[in-house]
Design a protein around this motif. Structure first.
Motif, PDB file in Angstrom:
ATOM      1  N   UNK A 298      -9.534  -1.593  -7.301  1.00 27.04           N
ATOM      2  CA  UNK A 298      -9.986  -0.712  -6.219  1.00 27.04           C
ATOM      3  C   UNK A 298      -9.938   0.755  -6.625  1.00 27.04           C
TER       4      UNK A 298
ATOM      5  N   UNK B  40      -5.837  -6.277  -7.699  1.00 30.35           N
ATOM      6  CA  UNK B  40      -6.633  -5.736  -6.596  1.00 30.35           C
ATOM      7  C   UNK B  40      -6.513  -4.227  -6.509  1.00 30.35           C
ATOM      8  N   UNK B  41      -5.302  -3.704  -6.628  1.00 34.18           N
ATOM      9  CA  UNK B  41      -5.099  -2.254  -6.560  1.00 34.18           C
ATOM     10  C   UNK B  41      -5.777  -1.562  -7.737  1.00 34.18           C
TER      11      UNK B  41
ATOM     12  N   UNK C 291      -2.410  -9.314  -6.415  1.00 35.91           N
ATOM     13  CA  UNK C 291      -2.388  -8.106  -5.605  1.00 35.91           C
ATOM     14  C   UNK C 291      -2.474  -6.880  -6.511  1.00 35.91           C
TER      15      UNK C 291
ATOM     16  N   UNK D 159      -7.208   2.546  -7.547  1.00 26.31           N
ATOM     17  CA  UNK D 159      -5.975   3.304  -7.313  1.00 26.31           C
ATOM     18  C   UNK D 159      -5.461   3.780  -8.672  1.00 26.31           C
TER      19      UNK D 159
ATOM     20  N   UNK E 207       0.826  -1.199   0.000  1.00 25.71           N
ATOM     21  CA  UNK E 207       0.000   0.000   0.000  1.00 25.71           C
ATOM     22  C   UNK E 207       0.868   1.260   0.000  1.00 25.71           C
TER      23      UNK E 207
END
Lengths: 224, 262
Positions: free
Chosen positions: B192, B188-189, B185, B194, B165
């Motif tokens: 989300x 996922x970012x 991962x 980002x 993060x």
């Protein structure tokens, strides 16, 4: 859902994390008072080998970072629950510091008082318990509140041994939402501030109420 | 007293045999609950792909599990010492780890994704030349950059972060040019929202497996391997993959292990 939504949804769990933090803190300070006070009395009044022994132990514990102590206790070959590991490790650390608070407070009481007590026929333990400690403990509240404020923040290290306190709860939310770190850590800062402030408010009042007459005292906005 | 000593002696003699066949009422499963979509905690409950798989296997094999959260810093040593019985937390099989713990057959394969800023013109090649890049300290992505770029004299500066993060935050703010992390991962970012994008994949083919204390004192590994097989055959595996990794192709498990250790 935005960051605030996640935060609101997780509020009960932050509350729980805060309770765990208070639990760790209670254990640590309790263990610290018990061992610290015993250590201080032994350091000042103990028979010959004891003061040196206690001093050595106190120096040793003050020279080890709390996180290292946490890991040492965690890796002991017994199956201790995470909460116990945290309380023992941080409690030992705090006991070392608290012993110095109590030692200074004991030594701040004029030795002629002890002599007077002995002259009145009190035994040495009686003089300590009835004359020295009642004054010393009241004077220790101020510096002790400093140790309290410092320990409340050190409880955040307990996550490393698996204690789910405020900061670990924060990491949960940040990781599964892939962000919101500023908001979540900001909220943690607020919780720690409130806990520290509330604890100190109680201690300041206690200090004012138990003030030893004849000594300088800080003005607390109200007369004791 | 004498009897106690005698008893202790007998127990010591029998210990290896006793331990091999020993059963526990509840097995403690260690997870680092900050690794979605494999493991996380939401509203006080353990969630994630690994949590669901282990629960399904435990049900099939008839044992009970309890999840315990431990950070990466302590999880492997905790298993090596038997403080927990199992790790189910997206754990990559490596020979260093194989020396202190025992792995099940692998169930997952990941590569490393190259993440850059949303508006960046860098590609997977230019992102790693004359730039500052980041990865989580101790993670496979970090190790890969160190072994294959830094050690080879490539003009690059590698920064270590406590968590991905934090690395992503620095990437968004333009303090570093790229981040290398596990494909799941990375996705996922991106999902989300980002401000980053995936511009390339480094084929590292790391395998995730479950792990137990060295010597498998409770005989869990055969049950886990058989459980993986049965989950795949019954179609539960495909359902779980679809739930936690929408759109990801489903292959048969367990996988053939690629890491060969001495």
């Amino acid at each position: 859902m935005n960051g605030l939504g996640f935060l609101l949804r997780e509020l009960p769990w932050f509350w729980r994390g805060a309770l765990v933090t208070v639990e760790v803190l209670g254990g640590v300070m309790g263990l610290g008072v018990l061992l610290g006070l015993t250590g201080a009395v032994l350091q000042v009044y103990g028979p010959p080998p004891l003061p040196a022994l206690v001093t050595g132990l106190e120096r040793l514990l003050r020279g080890i970072p709390p996180i290292v102590l946490l890991l040492l206790v965690f890796y002991l070959p017994w199956d201790l629950p995470p909460l116990v590991v945290a309380i023992v490790a941080l409690g030992l650390c705090s006991a070392a510091y608290q012993s110095q608070i109590f030692r200074a407070a004991i030594q701040s009481v004029d030795r002629r008082q002890a002599e007077a007590a002995r002259a009145l026929g009190m035994s040495a333990p009686q003089a300590i318990v009835y004359v020295i400690l009642p004054q010393a403990l009241r004077r220790a509240i101020g510096p002790w509140s400093n140790e309290f404020s410092s320990q409340i923040k050190d409880t955040s290290l307990a996550y490393i041994v698996g204690v789910v306190e405020i900061l670990r709860q924060a990491r949960y939310v940040i990781s599964y939402t892939y962000g919101n770190s500023l908001l979540i850590y900001g909220f943690c800062a607020l919780i720690y501030f409130v806990l520290t402030r509330a604890g100190n408010a109680v201690l300041y009042r206690l200090e004012a109420r138990l003030w030893v007459p004849g000594f300088e005292r800080r003005l607390l906005g109200r007369r004791a | 007293m004498k009897r106690a000593i005698l008893l202790l002696g007998v127990v010591c003699l029998l210990a290896p045999g006793v331990l091999q066949g020993a059963e526990k009422d509840v097995y403690i499963v260690g997870v680092d609950a900050a690794f979605p979509p494999f493991t996380w905690v939401e509203q006080g409950e353990f969630r994630g792909f690994d949590v669901a798989v282990i629960q399904a296997i435990a049900e099939l094999a008839g044992f009970s599990v309890e999840f315990r959260d431990l950070p990466w810093a302590t999880i492997i040593t905790a298993l090596a010492q038997g403080k927990i019985d199992l790790i189910a937390s997206g754990l990559t099989v490596t020979c260093e780890r194989d020396r202190v713990i025992d792995f099940s057959l692998p169930y997952w394969e990941v590569d490393q994704a190259v993440l850059v800023r949303e508006d960046s013109v860098l590609n997977a090649i230019t992102a790693f030349n004359g730039t500052v890049v980041g990865a989580q300290a101790g993670a496979t992505g970090y190790q890969w950059i160190e072994d294959n770029l830094v050690a080879q004299g490539v003009n690059i500066e590698l920064r270590a972060y406590e968590t991905y993060d934090m690395a992503i935050r620095d990437l968004e703010n333009g303090r570093i040019a790229a981040v290398l992390c596990d494909t799941d991962t990375a996705q996922g970012f991106v999902d989300a929202g980002r401000r980053v994008k995936i511009v390339g994949i480094v084929k590292t083919g790391e395998q995730y497996a479950y792990a137990v204390t060295a010597g498998d004192p409770y005989g869990l590994l055969p049950r886990i391997n058989a459980g993986l097989r049965r989950l795949y055959q019954s179609g539960v595996w495909a359902e779980l993959v679809a739930e936690y990794f929408p759109g990801r192709p489903v292959g048969p498990v367990p996988l053939k292990r690629t890491a060969i250790c001495e």
